[in-house]
Design a protein around this motif. Sequence first.
Motif, short mmCIF file in Angstrom:
data_model
loop_
_atom_site.label_atom_id
_atom_site.label_comp_id
_atom_site.label_asym_id
_atom_site.label_seq_id
_atom_site.Cartn_x
_atom_site.Cartn_y
_atom_site.Cartn_z
N GLY A 1 -10.51 -18.77 10.06
CA GLY A 1 -9.51 -17.80 9.92
C GLY A 1 -9.50 -16.87 10.97
N ILE A 2 -9.28 -17.63 12.21
CA ILE A 2 -8.60 -16.02 13.21
C ILE A 2 -7.65 -17.09 13.85
N ASP A 3 -6.53 -16.31 14.02
CA ASP A 3 -5.72 -16.67 14.94
C ASP A 3 -6.00 -16.55 16.43
N PRO A 4 -6.32 -17.29 17.94
CA PRO A 4 -6.63 -16.76 19.23
C PRO A 4 -6.09 -16.40 19.54
N CYS A 5 -5.87 -15.82 20.96
CA CYS A 5 -5.14 -15.32 22.08
C CYS A 5 -6.03 -16.00 23.28
N PHE A 6 -4.70 -16.51 23.73
CA PHE A 6 -5.04 -18.42 24.88
C PHE A 6 -4.86 -17.42 26.34
N ASP A 7 -5.78 -16.52 27.28
CA ASP A 7 -5.90 -16.24 28.46
C ASP A 7 -5.60 -16.92 29.30
N MET A 8 -4.09 -17.16 29.46
CA MET A 8 -3.51 -18.08 30.52
C MET A 8 -3.67 -18.09 32.43
N SER A 9 -4.52 -17.92 33.00
CA SER A 9 -4.39 -17.65 34.34
C SER A 9 -3.36 -18.56 34.87
N PRO A 10 -2.36 -18.26 35.97
CA PRO A 10 -1.32 -19.37 36.57
C PRO A 10 -1.48 -20.68 36.68
N ASP A 11 -2.13 -20.61 37.57
CA ASP A 11 -3.36 -22.19 37.92
C ASP A 11 -2.92 -22.63 36.75
N ARG A 12 -3.17 -22.54 35.56
CA ARG A 12 -3.25 -23.34 34.40
C ARG A 12 -2.07 -23.70 33.61
N GLN A 13 -1.76 -22.50 33.77
CA GLN A 13 -0.80 -22.42 33.18
C GLN A 13 1.05 -23.21 33.05
N THR A 14 0.70 -24.64 33.40
CA THR A 14 2.07 -25.35 33.46
C THR A 14 2.49 -25.95 32.49
N GLY A 15 4.40 -26.45 32.66
CA GLY A 15 5.16 -27.28 31.80
C GLY A 15 4.35 -27.51 30.50
N GLU A 16 3.64 -28.21 30.51
CA GLU A 16 3.21 -29.19 30.37
C GLU A 16 2.24 -28.36 28.42
N VAL A 17 1.23 -27.67 29.09
CA VAL A 17 0.31 -26.41 28.55
C VAL A 17 1.48 -25.59 27.54
N ALA A 18 2.19 -25.07 28.59
CA ALA A 18 3.60 -23.85 27.74
C ALA A 18 3.73 -24.31 26.90
N GLU A 19 4.34 -25.90 26.90
CA GLU A 19 5.43 -26.70 25.56
C GLU A 19 3.94 -26.80 24.29
N ALA A 20 3.11 -27.44 24.83
CA ALA A 20 1.87 -27.61 23.63
C ALA A 20 1.41 -25.95 23.12
N LEU A 21 1.54 -24.85 23.69
CA LEU A 21 1.12 -23.93 23.03
C LEU A 21 2.57 -23.37 21.81
N ALA A 22 3.70 -23.43 22.81
CA ALA A 22 4.73 -23.53 22.45
C ALA A 22 4.89 -23.84 21.26
N ALA A 23 4.21 -25.73 20.87
CA ALA A 23 4.46 -25.90 19.80
C ALA A 23 4.05 -26.23 18.42
N LYS A 24 2.75 -25.22 19.02
CA LYS A 24 1.85 -24.46 18.00
C LYS A 24 2.13 -22.81 17.39
#
Length: 286
Positions: free
Chosen positions: A88-111
């Motif tokens: 029952g938890i909505d997590p926070c994704f702690d993202m460093s810039p080397d891991r925040q690619t466009g594909e990752v951003a799109e996947a998180l936004a879709a959720k």
Amino acid sequence: MKKNTPQSHPVLRDVERMIHLETELTRFNNERSLQLAESRLTVTPIGGTTLLSDELSPQSSYYNRVIGFGPSDLDRLPEILGIYEAAGIDPCFDMSPDRQTGEVAEALAAKGFVPRLQLAFLKNERIGKDMGRDLSEGFPSQTKIEISLISNEEEAISFIRLIERSRGEDSPALDEAIVQRKSRYFYREDFRNFVAFIGGEPVGMGSMFIRGDTGYLANDFTFPGYRRRGVQTAMIRHRLQAAAALGLKRVYTDVEFASASHANMLKSGFELVYMNAFWMKSALPQ
């Protein structure tokens, strides 16, 4: 083009150190928390990602974080979210810039996740250099700042009272049993706490978390009536001197970008390493 790795680029080595240090610090903060009677933080590795969760603090974006998530674990996003959803938890994704690619951003936004906060992560490797000056140098001559290390249970309890005072009059009183039980965390060798005084009056606080040859400055607070008098800068310099005396090689910290704390850290020899983004569920109306 050659792809950077933590071994090939010094900034990426700092990112990996910070991910490890942040995980350790979060675990420690959960144990010492004055609002929690007991620690229930769970640390779950999935691939190169670390999942932090605390069923006793389901609304906390700090204790329910996904650290290190990136392209290499993108296919495991449903599994990661499923673990939090089951609790029952909505997590926070702690993202460093080397891991925040466009594909990752799109996947998180879709959720339903959006970047809602950024922090600047800073480093100082000039420990001990130019830190021998009078702590009040550059401040008004009438400002005499003295700093003390918390070194025993009695002092730790007094320090906890200052934390309580810093939270404001509307905050609920701390449980006395918790205060007594948690006081031992505030004078450990690997978690050093300091109080700044002007004229015998406590005016500010700060901590230094230590792992191996690395320190982390945290929990800086100056009481409102004493701000703009150099208290935080004196506290930063004092902790850097303590780090030098302990033989530490580097000290990290995090601040809000372009804040007063950011300026004070830069004046004390810190430099920007990278900016982190914290992706959380958007609060859109249903």
